[in-house]
Design an enzyme around this catalytic site. Structure first.
Site, PDB file in Angstrom:
ATOM      1  N   CYS A   1      47.741  38.131  27.766  1.00 47.70           N
ATOM      2  CA  CYS A   1      46.576  38.521  28.570  1.00 47.70           C
ATOM      3  C   CYS A   1      46.982  39.409  29.734  1.00 47.70           C
ATOM      4  O   CYS A   1      47.474  38.928  30.761  1.00 47.70           O
ATOM      5  CB  CYS A   1      45.882  37.259  29.074  1.00 47.70           C
ATOM      6  SG  CYS A   1      44.515  37.623  30.179  1.00 47.70           S
TER       7      CYS A   1
ATOM      8  N   CYS B   1      45.188  38.683  33.026  1.00 50.41           N
ATOM      9  CA  CYS B   1      45.629  37.465  33.719  1.00 50.41           C
ATOM     10  C   CYS B   1      46.986  37.674  34.385  1.00 50.41           C
ATOM     11  O   CYS B   1      47.212  37.197  35.500  1.00 50.41           O
ATOM     12  CB  CYS B   1      45.771  36.306  32.739  1.00 50.41           C
ATOM     13  SG  CYS B   1      44.466  36.164  31.541  1.00 50.41           S
ATOM     14  N   ASP B   2      47.895  38.345  33.706  1.00 50.19           N
ATOM     15  CA  ASP B   2      49.296  38.307  34.134  1.00 50.19           C
ATOM     16  C   ASP B   2      49.882  39.653  34.565  1.00 50.19           C
ATOM     17  O   ASP B   2      51.010  39.692  35.070  1.00 50.19           O
ATOM     18  CB  ASP B   2      50.158  37.743  32.984  1.00 50.19           C
ATOM     19  CG  ASP B   2      49.710  36.339  32.614  1.00 50.19           C
ATOM     20  OD1 ASP B   2      49.300  35.592  33.516  1.00 50.19           O
ATOM     21  OD2 ASP B   2      49.753  35.993  31.415  1.00 50.19           O
TER      22      ASP B   2
END
Ligand code: NAP
Length: 314
Positions: free
Chosen positions: A137, A140-141
């Site tokens: 992701c 997200c990261d």
């Protein structure tokens, strides 16, 4: 049919565009649906950034914002949202029964909109270093790897989208693909190929992720698909973007699926092999997989469920 507290005319599983659209439609049909989702509300769109192709947003919209708007619209008309992970389903008799980690639910009709989950490449250490430099992701990261060397594996729209997005953080981005041409749409390919930060490594497999939980990812061992030669690519992160698996295992042995686990439905309806059970979104679609097609199929499942309930004199 049942009088238990947790009984509902319609239960919708999943809170992506398919589930939330089904919720908007069934709620507006006065069916007071219960929408159940796991810990990650909003489905895959919450792990994406800018959505430029959802009609009605000429300037684009952030994926999580779009999902929040849809949930607001669904609850406005009387959808109840519950957070629970369903671990068991019994569709062999009506009312249908769902067992979650927090409760038991029954329903007269079920709309399955459980989406799909990311696939992994099977490289050594890939799973061990998930969350320690390996990610599925970018949204997200990505920010953890500011000014770092980032690798993305895959050749489809997901990989190209993630690669383009991650260049806002990366000092250098490698897109690793197992063939010599990308599967992605032309516009996505163009974005990648014209981005000066991105270098495409063609005909390469990632066979191992180097690093430790303590140090994170330090590099990738690549194999050339033609020569079989191995090489070490220094990198600080690997984003895996090679497609998805439908979240249908809950229904194995109960509902008809194709060979990849995508739920089947009647050609002229969203109804599955069990009357009263309907399906929408990525769990039944391996072809289009767009937010708008998921939403459209959620609408179809809702209308089909509503008509089916009517036919049962609910
Ligand atoms: P996809 O189109 O199935 O592409 C998967 C890519 O990963 C392919 O290039 C494939 O290589 C590669 N791959 C698969 N297994 C692999 C493995 N074990 N090791 C290495 N590489 C592997 O999946 P996707 O990119 O997730 O896209 C799915 C659908 O969603 C598509 O219809 C796409 O258009 C859509 N989508 C759209 C957008 C957008 O419009 N914004 C964004 C994301 C996705 P090969 O090419 O060699 O098979």
């Amino acid at each position: 049919m049942s009088t238990s507290n947790n009984h509902h005319k319609v239960i919708i599983l999943g809170s992506g565009p398919a589930g939330l659209t089904a919720a908007i439609y069934t709620a507006r049909a006065s069916l007071s649906p219960l929408l159940i989702h796991g810990p990650l509300a909003g489905g895959q769109l919450t792990t994406t950034t800018e959505v430029e192709n959802f009609p009605g947003f000429p300037e684009g919209v952030q994926g999580p914002d779009l999902m929040q708007l849809m949930e607001k619209q669904a609850t406005r008309f009387g959808t109840t949202v519950a957070v629970d992970t369903i671990v068991k389903a019994n569709l062999s008799q009506r009312p249908f029964t769902l067992e979650g980690q927090s409760g038991k639910y029954t329903c007269d009709s079920l709309i399955i909109s459980t989406g799909a989950a990311p696939k992994y490449i099977g490289a050594k250490n890939e799973r061990e270093l998930l969350g320690y430099g390996v990610s599925t992701c970018a949204t997200c990261d990505g920010a953890f790897f500011r000014n770092k060397v980032i690798a993305v594996v895959g050749g489809g729209d997901s990989a190209c989208e993630e690669a383009s997005f991650l260049t806002r953080f990366a000092s250098k981005l490698y897109l690793i693909h197992r063939r010599d041409s990308l599967r992605a749409s032309k516009i996505m390919q163009k974005r990648v190929l014209e981005n000066p930060k991105i270098e495409v490594l063609w005909n390469k497999h990632v066979v191992a992720v180097e690093g430790t939980k303590k140090d994170g990812v330090t590099g990738l061992t690549l194999e050339d698909t033609h020569t079989k030669e191995h090489s070490l690519l220094p990198a600080d992160a690997l984003f895996v973007a090679i497609g998805h698996t439908p979240n249908s295992s809950l229904f194995t042995g109960q509902l008809e699926m194709d060979e990849n686990g995508y739920l089947r439905h009647k050609t002229d309806s969203a109804e599955t092999s069990i009357p009263g059970v309907f399906v929408s979104g990525d769990v039944q679609d391996h072809v289009f997989r767009q937010a708008i097609t998921a939403a459209g199929s959620g609408c179809m499942a809702a209308i089909a469920a509503e008509r089916w309930l009517e036919s049962q004199h609910q």
